[in-house]
Design an enzyme around this catalytic site. Structure first.
Site, PDB file in Angstrom:
ATOM      1  N   ARG A  77      66.086  10.794  41.154  1.00 20.30           N
ATOM      2  CA  ARG A  77      65.156  11.289  40.409  1.00 20.30           C
ATOM      3  C   ARG A  77      65.230  10.667  39.147  1.00 20.30           C
ATOM      4  O   ARG A  77      66.274  10.471  38.648  1.00 20.30           O
ATOM      5  CB  ARG A  77      65.241  12.897  40.011  1.00 20.30           C
ATOM      6  CG  ARG A  77      64.459  13.305  38.792  1.00 20.30           C
ATOM      7  CD  ARG A  77      64.488  14.780  38.843  1.00 20.30           C
ATOM      8  NE  ARG A  77      63.477  15.101  37.385  1.00 20.30           N
ATOM      9  CZ  ARG A  77      64.108  15.411  36.316  1.00 20.30           C
ATOM     10  NH1 ARG A  77      65.541  15.895  36.191  1.00 20.30           N
ATOM     11  NH2 ARG A  77      63.125  15.779  35.190  1.00 20.30           N
ATOM     12  N   HIS A 121      60.260  12.085  30.068  1.00 21.57           N
ATOM     13  CA  HIS A 121      61.567  12.364  29.751  1.00 21.57           C
ATOM     14  C   HIS A 121      61.726  11.960  28.236  1.00 21.57           C
ATOM     15  O   HIS A 121      62.814  11.483  27.941  1.00 21.57           O
ATOM     16  CB  HIS A 121      62.471  11.927  30.805  1.00 21.57           C
ATOM     17  CG  HIS A 121      63.818  12.716  30.702  1.00 21.57           C
ATOM     18  ND1 HIS A 121      64.399  13.189  31.860  1.00 21.57           N
ATOM     19  CD2 HIS A 121      64.697  13.303  29.767  1.00 21.57           C
ATOM     20  CE1 HIS A 121      65.372  14.099  31.697  1.00 21.57           C
ATOM     21  NE2 HIS A 121      65.700  14.050  30.425  1.00 21.57           N
ATOM     22  N   GLU A 166      61.400  19.325  30.889  1.00 17.73           N
ATOM     23  CA  GLU A 166      61.800  20.173  29.760  1.00 17.73           C
ATOM     24  C   GLU A 166      61.201  20.516  28.574  1.00 17.73           C
ATOM     25  O   GLU A 166      61.513  19.859  27.618  1.00 17.73           O
ATOM     26  CB  GLU A 166      63.495  20.148  29.637  1.00 17.73           C
ATOM     27  CG  GLU A 166      64.586  20.158  30.809  1.00 17.73           C
ATOM     28  CD  GLU A 166      65.681  19.786  30.241  1.00 17.73           C
ATOM     29  OE1 GLU A 166      65.971  19.693  29.134  1.00 17.73           O
ATOM     30  OE2 GLU A 166      66.541  19.996  31.023  1.00 17.73           O
ATOM     31  N   ASN A 302      65.935  22.673  35.914  1.00 19.59           N
ATOM     32  CA  ASN A 302      67.259  22.315  35.484  1.00 19.59           C
ATOM     33  C   ASN A 302      68.115  23.675  34.822  1.00 19.59           C
ATOM     34  O   ASN A 302      67.801  24.377  34.139  1.00 19.59           O
ATOM     35  CB  ASN A 302      67.258  21.223  34.308  1.00 19.59           C
ATOM     36  CG  ASN A 302      66.261  20.039  34.752  1.00 19.59           C
ATOM     37  OD1 ASN A 302      66.099  19.970  35.874  1.00 19.59           O
ATOM     38  ND2 ASN A 302      65.963  19.270  33.674  1.00 19.59           N
ATOM     39  N   TYR A 304      72.430  24.725  33.659  1.00 17.73           N
ATOM     40  CA  TYR A 304      73.585  24.228  33.502  1.00 17.73           C
ATOM     41  C   TYR A 304      74.563  25.378  33.132  1.00 17.73           C
ATOM     42  O   TYR A 304      75.909  25.213  33.226  1.00 17.73           O
ATOM     43  CB  TYR A 304      73.602  23.310  32.367  1.00 17.73           C
ATOM     44  CG  TYR A 304      73.076  22.027  32.571  1.00 17.73           C
ATOM     45  CD1 TYR A 304      73.844  20.963  32.725  1.00 17.73           C
ATOM     46  CD2 TYR A 304      71.628  21.834  32.172  1.00 17.73           C
ATOM     47  CE1 TYR A 304      73.264  19.567  33.334  1.00 17.73           C
ATOM     48  CE2 TYR A 304      71.175  20.432  32.624  1.00 17.73           C
ATOM     49  CZ  TYR A 304      71.757  19.519  33.131  1.00 17.73           C
ATOM     50  OH  TYR A 304      71.385  18.239  33.238  1.00 17.73           O
ATOM     51  N   GLU A 360      68.273  19.405  37.941  1.00 15.38           N
ATOM     52  CA  GLU A 360      69.389  18.772  37.314  1.00 15.38           C
ATOM     53  C   GLU A 360      70.516  20.210  37.329  1.00 15.38           C
ATOM     54  O   GLU A 360      69.927  21.258  37.126  1.00 15.38           O
ATOM     55  CB  GLU A 360      68.841  18.927  35.676  1.00 15.38           C
ATOM     56  CG  GLU A 360      68.476  17.481  35.650  1.00 15.38           C
ATOM     57  CD  GLU A 360      67.966  17.098  33.966  1.00 15.38           C
ATOM     58  OE1 GLU A 360      68.783  17.690  33.189  1.00 15.38           O
ATOM     59  OE2 GLU A 360      67.028  16.432  33.989  1.00 15.38           O
TER      60      GLU A 360
HETATM   61  C1  GCO Z   1      67.851  17.590  30.144  1.00 16.72           C
HETATM   62  C2  GCO Z   1      67.723  16.200  30.260  1.00 16.72           C
HETATM   63  C3  GCO Z   1      69.094  15.252  30.297  1.00 16.72           C
HETATM   64  C4  GCO Z   1      70.368  15.752  29.826  1.00 16.72           C
HETATM   65  C5  GCO Z   1      71.117  16.657  30.595  1.00 16.72           C
HETATM   66  C6  GCO Z   1      72.547  16.930  29.859  1.00 16.72           C
HETATM   67  O1  GCO Z   1      67.683  18.147  31.023  1.00 16.72           O
HETATM   68  O2  GCO Z   1      68.489  17.925  29.029  1.00 16.72           O
HETATM   69  O3  GCO Z   1      67.342  16.142  31.239  1.00 16.72           O
HETATM   70  O4  GCO Z   1      68.662  14.276  30.005  1.00 16.72           O
HETATM   71  O5  GCO Z   1      71.218  14.532  29.516  1.00 16.72           O
HETATM   72  O6  GCO Z   1      70.623  17.895  30.549  1.00 16.72           O
HETATM   73  O7  GCO Z   1      72.500  17.482  28.669  1.00 16.72           O
END
Ligand code: GCO
Length: 455
Positions: A77, A121, A166, A302, A304, A360
């Protein structure tokens, strides 16, 4: 030890973004983007760095594709830099810029690596920002024109297209807090920015359908188009009504503000009301929400971590503040919370039955090259193992999860943190631009080759 096996054809990938890796910021006719302008402004980036060279992927892309093939990636990606294609945001096309991506896509296809291409992006051509950027409705029309052009020129060679990455981050950090390019601190335009990003998504999907009409009923369309959202699972810091309310608002502003218009054709009332009381209103025109609500083929997520929210009367926009996390964190200070994967997927599933991808997931740690020449990032291996195990659990639960992409292929320019945060499977030595496989890269190659892992 239990062996977790994924369904046949599960898409194992890694992700990057143009500005974070390419460099070559002013080569072969590329125009200036808002990230060039932003990083060239003193004081914006923690370590004073820029993406002028970054990982030099623009010149080293063949080597990077070889790394992907050696990892066994099923999909890669990446994003296209709009100002490489249209230096001022509008035609004529810069053919040299297009050629770069054409060659990259061909090399991936030759190796059986599915290109998953994001149109935006965050690197808006500066010329469009000079005319108001995403606060100006015209930018949505320019985006649709750019998208249509790429569908026409590269469309059939790319099985998975993503309109935006995002939109929440672009909206709030780009135009609200100013921490990201274009660095505007203008909360009054925030909702219009979100609306124009979403509108541009809908217009781009319409252009895509015009180029690639759906096939026979029951047949999966190819190529396909979707969008990528960042979703945070939200938890209140306590069960007190004001914390519950703050957490509900945080979920509204980050997640529902995008999910509801995309899948239900309306904005969440509570979020609109909250902002309206502060004089913040989106510039919506009749018919816009139908455009935004256009059917898509898949949704990328995405994720985290999670956000734990407490009420904060001093926060005038949100009334919400993130509580300090108690558990272990990554180098970003983000709590390590593996259920973010499944909670995010469940929230998405409540809105749509389209196939889902984790586009992500990953972690920054303070990696270093050891005296033996290796990068022993055991913390990242543990992070990935626990999160991928959650993805497996989601599939068992019946969630239609088709793939998982690690953020990120190689250490790169982490926006306002510059090069100080390393998220890669590959270590980038910024002096020589050499890539070194971390332990996590070797581990991920095993996961892919076995189509699963042991936990
Ligand atoms: C995001 C972005 C990435 C970042 C990653 C870490 O999704 O925020 O796609 O570019 O680098 O998330 O912060």
């Amino acid at each position: 030890m239990t062996q977790l096996t994924f369904p046949p054809g599960f898409v194992w990938g890694a992700a990057t973004a143009a500005y974070q890796i390419e460099g070559a910021w002013n080569e072969d006719g590329r125009g200036e983007s808002i990230w060039d302008r932003f990083t060239h402004t003193p004081g914006k980036i923690a370590d004073g760095s820029t993406g002028d060279v970054a990982c030099d992927h623009y010149h080293r892309w063949q080597e990077d594709v070889e790394h992907m093939a050696a990892l066994g990636l099923k999909s890669y990606r990446f994003s296209i830099a709009w100002p490489r294609i249209l230096p001022t945001g509008a035609p004529p096309i810069n053919e040299k810029g297009l050629d770069f991506y054409r060659r990259l896509i061909a090399a991936l296809n030759e190796r059986g690596i599915i290109p998953n291409v994001t149109l935006y992006h965050w690197d808006l051509p500066q010329a469009l920002e000079d005319r108001g950027g995403w606060a100006n409705r015209d930018t949505a029309l320019r985006f649709a024109e750019y998208a249509a052009l790429l569908f026409r020129r590269l469309g059939a060679d790319v099985p998975l297209w993503v309109t935006h990455n995002e939109p929440f981050i672009q909206t709030f950090y780009g135009y609200g807090t100013g921490e990201y390019a274009p660095g505007r601190r203008d909360p009054r335009v925030m909702l219009s920015v979100a609306h124009h990003l979403l509108l541009s998504h809908g217009l781009a999907v319409q252009a895509f359908r015009a180029e690639f009409p759906s096939g026979p009923a029951g047949e999966a369309p190819c190529p396909q188009i979707g969008i990528v959202l960042i979703l945070w699972p939200h938890h209140p810091a306590s069960q007190r009504p004001w914390d519950l309310r703050a957490s509900r608002f945080a979920d509204g502003a980050t997640n529902r503000l995008f999910l509801e218009p995309l899948f239900r054709g309306r904005y969440p009332e509570d979020v609109l009301r909250h902002f309206a009381r502060r004089g913040i209103r989106p510039a919506i025109r009749p018919g816009d929400l139908q455009v935004i609500n256009v059917p898509i083929d898949f949704l990328g997520l995405n994720t985290y971590s999670r956000l734990v929210t407490r009420f904060d009367p001093l926060d005038l926009i949100g009334g919400a503040r993130q509580a300090a996390s108690s558990g272990p964190t990554t180098a970003m200070g983000w709590e390590i919370y593996p259920p973010c994967i499944i909670e995010t997927l469940r929230q998405a599933r409540a809105y749509t039955s389209v196939p889902l991808y984790i586009t992500e997931n990953g972690a920054a740690f303070d990696d270093a090259v050891a005296p033996d020449g290796g990068v022993h990032d055991d913390a990242r291996v543990a992070y990935l193992r626990e999160h991928i195990a959650m993805a497996h659990r989601a599939i068992q639960e019946g969630i239609d999860l088709r793939g998982y992409y690690v953020w990120t292929l190689l250490d790169n320019f982490e926006w306002s943190h510059g090069f100080s945060k390393r998220f890669g499977l590959l270590y980038t030595d910024y002096a020589s631009r050499r890539r070194i496989w971390k332990r996590s890269a070797h581990w991920y190659r095993e996961v892919i080759s076995r189509n699963g892992l042991e936990v």
